[in-house]
Design an enzyme around this catalytic site. Structure first.
Site, short mmCIF file in Angstrom:
data_model
loop_
_atom_site.label_atom_id
_atom_site.label_comp_id
_atom_site.label_asym_id
_atom_site.label_seq_id
_atom_site.Cartn_x
_atom_site.Cartn_y
_atom_site.Cartn_z
N CYS A 9 -1.80 1.65 -11.41
CA CYS A 9 -0.89 2.48 -10.62
C CYS A 9 -1.46 2.57 -9.20
CB CYS A 9 -0.67 3.86 -11.25
SG CYS A 9 -2.07 4.99 -11.23
N ARG A 15 -1.05 8.08 -13.66
CA ARG A 15 -0.32 7.27 -14.64
C ARG A 15 -1.19 6.26 -15.37
NH1 ARG A 15 4.13 5.28 -10.54
NH2 ARG A 15 2.28 5.38 -9.24
N ASP A 123 5.79 8.71 -10.35
CA ASP A 123 4.47 9.26 -10.02
C ASP A 123 4.55 10.78 -10.12
OD1 ASP A 123 2.02 10.01 -9.01
OD2 ASP A 123 2.08 8.60 -7.33
#
Length: 151
Positions: A9, A15, A123
């Site tokens: 990420c 994440r 996100d």
């Protein structure tokens, strides 16, 4: 030899650490190595976001042993599968690929659930607590699919 999977990420604190922990929990540890990295380098050396740690813990997964690292070209050599959390990071990773073989290792993670739809894992960094819950549920579902494909 273990199959190596990398989750990617942006900052490697929200994440991808969750994806790493979730997939690790679904695969035999003697046959698979799961790690994570970020395309940005500003969190290198840090633990995952406290909200990621908390949501993982809620579901019995401990990600407090993870330390953020920066995605580098060497990762193409060291990993068999590279899953990115969103289109922006997918493009950033592909731009670093030294050749077509390296590019073939890179996938947008939610395409495992929704082939060809290019859906991003949102996100949750700037969102509320429910953002982390939603991301966990998405990643848990897709990691189940990935684990079944790999085993």
């Amino acid at each position: 030899m273990a199959v190596k999977i990398l989750m990617v990420c942006l900052g490697n604190i929200c994440r991808s650490p969750l994806a790493e922990g979730i997939l690790q929990s679904k695969l035999p540890k003697d046959k698979f190595i799961v790690d994570s990295a970020g395309t940005g380098d500003w969190h290198v050396g840090q633990l995952p976001d406290k909200r990621s740690i908390a949501i993982a813990k809620k579901y019995g997964i401990d990600i407090t042993n993870q330390v953020a690292q920066h995605f580098k070209v060497i990762h193409f050599e060291n990993f068999d599968h590279i899953y990115t959390m969103d289109m922006s990071n997918y493009k950033n990773v592909l731009n670093l690929a030294p050749n077509e073989k390296a590019k073939s290792k890179v996938k947008l993670i939610l395409n495992e659930l929704f082939p060809g739809e290019n859906v991003d894992v949102p996100d949750p960094y700037y969102g509320g607590e429910d953002g982390f819950e939603n991301v966990f549920q998405m990643l848990d579902e897709v990691c189940e699919v990935i684990a079944k494909k790999l085993t």
